[in-house]
Design a protein around this motif. Structure first.
Motif, PDB file in Angstrom:
ATOM      1  N   THR A 101     109.491 -92.734 -28.879  1.00 51.54           N
ATOM      2  CA  THR A 101     108.335 -92.299 -28.482  1.00 51.54           C
ATOM      3  C   THR A 101     107.447 -92.966 -27.443  1.00 51.54           C
ATOM      4  OG1 THR A 101     107.864 -91.453 -30.859  1.00 51.54           O
ATOM      5  CG2 THR A 101     105.984 -91.554 -29.529  1.00 51.54           C
ATOM      6  N   SER A 104     109.031 -91.642 -24.270  1.00 44.34           N
ATOM      7  CA  SER A 104     108.546 -90.380 -23.808  1.00 44.34           C
ATOM      8  C   SER A 104     107.286 -90.279 -23.236  1.00 44.34           C
ATOM      9  CB  SER A 104     108.894 -89.362 -25.157  1.00 44.34           C
ATOM     10  OG  SER A 104     107.828 -89.679 -25.979  1.00 44.34           O
ATOM     11  N   VAL A 105     106.406 -91.065 -24.019  1.00 37.26           N
ATOM     12  CA  VAL A 105     105.078 -91.084 -23.305  1.00 37.26           C
ATOM     13  C   VAL A 105     105.169 -91.764 -22.165  1.00 37.26           C
ATOM     14  CG1 VAL A 105     102.725 -92.353 -23.767  1.00 37.26           C
ATOM     15  CG2 VAL A 105     103.756 -91.664 -25.601  1.00 37.26           C
ATOM     16  N   PHE A 108     106.448 -89.497 -19.292  1.00 35.48           N
ATOM     17  CA  PHE A 108     105.376 -88.384 -19.287  1.00 35.48           C
ATOM     18  C   PHE A 108     104.135 -88.570 -18.471  1.00 35.48           C
ATOM     19  CE2 PHE A 108     101.249 -86.591 -21.026  1.00 35.48           C
ATOM     20  CZ  PHE A 108     101.439 -85.474 -20.498  1.00 35.48           C
ATOM     21  N   LEU A 109     103.587 -89.853 -18.883  1.00 33.89           N
ATOM     22  CA  LEU A 109     102.741 -90.296 -17.693  1.00 33.89           C
ATOM     23  C   LEU A 109     102.912 -90.467 -16.316  1.00 33.89           C
ATOM     24  CD1 LEU A 109     100.621 -92.155 -20.188  1.00 33.89           C
ATOM     25  CD2 LEU A 109     100.232 -90.224 -19.492  1.00 33.89           C
ATOM     26  N   PHE A 119      94.484 -86.335 -18.695  1.00 35.28           N
ATOM     27  CA  PHE A 119      95.643 -86.777 -18.205  1.00 35.28           C
ATOM     28  C   PHE A 119      95.489 -87.859 -17.093  1.00 35.28           C
ATOM     29  CE2 PHE A 119      99.065 -86.569 -15.260  1.00 35.28           C
ATOM     30  CZ  PHE A 119     100.302 -86.956 -16.129  1.00 35.28           C
ATOM     31  N   LYS A 123      96.724 -91.778 -17.490  1.00 32.62           N
ATOM     32  CA  LYS A 123      97.929 -91.986 -16.401  1.00 32.62           C
ATOM     33  C   LYS A 123      97.307 -93.497 -15.987  1.00 32.62           C
ATOM     34  CE  LYS A 123     100.120 -90.520 -12.466  1.00 32.62           C
ATOM     35  NZ  LYS A 123     101.633 -89.972 -13.206  1.00 32.62           N
ATOM     36  N   CYS A 191     106.133 -87.610 -29.999  1.00 34.82           N
ATOM     37  CA  CYS A 191     107.169 -87.725 -28.842  1.00 34.82           C
ATOM     38  C   CYS A 191     107.586 -86.133 -28.549  1.00 34.82           C
ATOM     39  CB  CYS A 191     108.432 -88.200 -29.568  1.00 34.82           C
ATOM     40  SG  CYS A 191     109.978 -88.342 -28.498  1.00 34.82           S
ATOM     41  N   THR A 194     104.715 -84.740 -26.014  1.00 33.45           N
ATOM     42  CA  THR A 194     104.871 -85.471 -24.661  1.00 33.45           C
ATOM     43  C   THR A 194     105.995 -84.941 -24.088  1.00 33.45           C
ATOM     44  OG1 THR A 194     105.960 -87.327 -25.606  1.00 33.45           O
ATOM     45  CG2 THR A 194     103.688 -87.434 -25.073  1.00 33.45           C
ATOM     46  N   CYS A 195     107.074 -84.647 -24.675  1.00 34.55           N
ATOM     47  CA  CYS A 195     108.506 -84.213 -24.153  1.00 34.55           C
ATOM     48  C   CYS A 195     108.160 -82.710 -23.788  1.00 34.55           C
ATOM     49  CB  CYS A 195     109.597 -84.284 -25.290  1.00 34.55           C
ATOM     50  SG  CYS A 195     110.489 -85.823 -25.199  1.00 34.55           S
ATOM     51  N   LEU A 198     106.193 -82.640 -20.540  1.00 32.52           N
ATOM     52  CA  LEU A 198     106.686 -83.049 -19.293  1.00 32.52           C
ATOM     53  C   LEU A 198     107.651 -81.821 -18.987  1.00 32.52           C
ATOM     54  CD1 LEU A 198     107.347 -85.241 -17.441  1.00 32.52           C
ATOM     55  CD2 LEU A 198     108.880 -86.164 -18.986  1.00 32.52           C
TER      56      LEU A 198
END
Length: 309
Positions: A101, A104-105, A108-109, A119, A123, A191, A194-195, A198
């Motif tokens: 997870t 994936s985070v 994503f960021l 967001f 970030k 997870c 975020t996936c 993305l």
């Protein structure tokens, strides 16, 4: 005595586990070597090394538990082996899901492009955001371990051993399992979210690049398509992992069904080895290191052939 189907599924599970140990061991070794060489341990290196290590331990637990239950079930009737396996499974399973997870985070960021102020705020605080999965993991452990101790103690009192969990009413047993894995389920959902976000970001960017295409293939577009394929593969493998866990959980209500158990083992093991090779092929540093290893292996084989009279 195993049937043909059970033997085949067990062979598949063992083969997947061997590949998983090799793949994850390679990832951990490359990242550790790189950190020692550069004298710097980045966040992504920490996540990848921790993920690889936890998966190696997880694969050993899966195979150990499988062989004991299939070939030496009497070992679960005496001693504390099931206790050790149960606690190790909780630690390594939840740690592996937490680090997946976190990965994936992180991706994503780092990669996604959204203009929303939330967001952008997240970030800018990437390292702090990555503490959220770790916090959920600690909270999950705090709730899970007392429940696990109570379940094992209740079964010892009821049956004189910890194998009697299958004698519980099915609905009560499944309720226990959901409560034990609640933290893991929350991490899994985070997870997935975020996936998918993305993937949406990459798809939008790819469509924008195609609309502005000038007739030649843009390397950036190909990179985004590759990233989307990697993400979709990861989501599918992660989903299969939880399907396998659900199958093995349900098996304990039907302990005589060894086909179901070995099928669950094989399904669970797909994710740790499959995702490790996806990471190796999708990460430039890991891919280059793997190509160097293959080159050395080919040279060693060539030298070995030349030495043969």
């Amino acid at each position: 005595m195993l049937s043909v189907g059970e033997g085949l599924l067990l062979f598949v599970a063992v083969s997947e586990s061997v590949l998983g140990v090799l793949g994850n061991g390679f990832i951990g070794l490359v990242n550790c070597t790189d950190c020692v060489r550069n004298k710097k341990f980045s966040m992504i290196s920490f996540i990848l090394t921790g993920l690889a290590t936890s998966r190696i331990g997880l694969l050993w637990i899966i195979i150990t538990d499988g062989f004991v239950r299939i070939f030496f079930p009497e070992m679960y009737s005496s001693g504390n082996l099931v206790d050790y396996i149960s606690y190790s499974w909780i630690i390594l399973n939840q740690l592996s899901v937490c680090l997946a997870t976190s990965l994936s985070v992180f991706c994503f960021l780092k990669i996604a492009k959204f203009s929303h102020h939330i967001f952008l705020w997240l970030k800018r605080r990437l390292n702090r955001v990555l503490l959220i999965p770790m916090g959920l993991l600690l909270i999950s452990w705090l709730f899970t371990f007392p429940q696990m101790v109570r379940i094992i103690s209740d079964n010892r009192i009821r049956n004189g051993s910890t194998t009697g969990v299958t004698n519980m009413p099915k609905h009560k047993y499944l309720t226990y399992q959901v409560s034990l894995n609640l933290g893991t389920i929350l991490l899994f959902l985070l997870c997935l979210i975020t996936c998918f976000l993305l993937i949406i970001s990459l798809w939008r960017h790819n469509r924008k690049m195609q609309l502005n295409a000038t007739g030649f293939r843009d390397p950036s577009t190909e990179a985004h398509i590759k990233a989307m394929k990697v993400l979709i593969s990861f989501v599918i493998l992660f989903f299969l992992y939880f399907v396998g866990v659900a199958i093995e959980t349900y098996h304990y209500t039907q302990p005589e069904n060894k086909v179901l158990f070995t099928f669950g083992m094989a399904t669970i093991a797909i994710y740790p080895w499959g995702h490790s090779f996806i990471l190796i092929l999708g990460n430039r540093k890991l891919k280059q290191a793997s190509l160097k290893v293959l080159k050395h292996v080919k040279c060693w084989e060539r030298e070995k052939l030349l030495r043969i009279p």
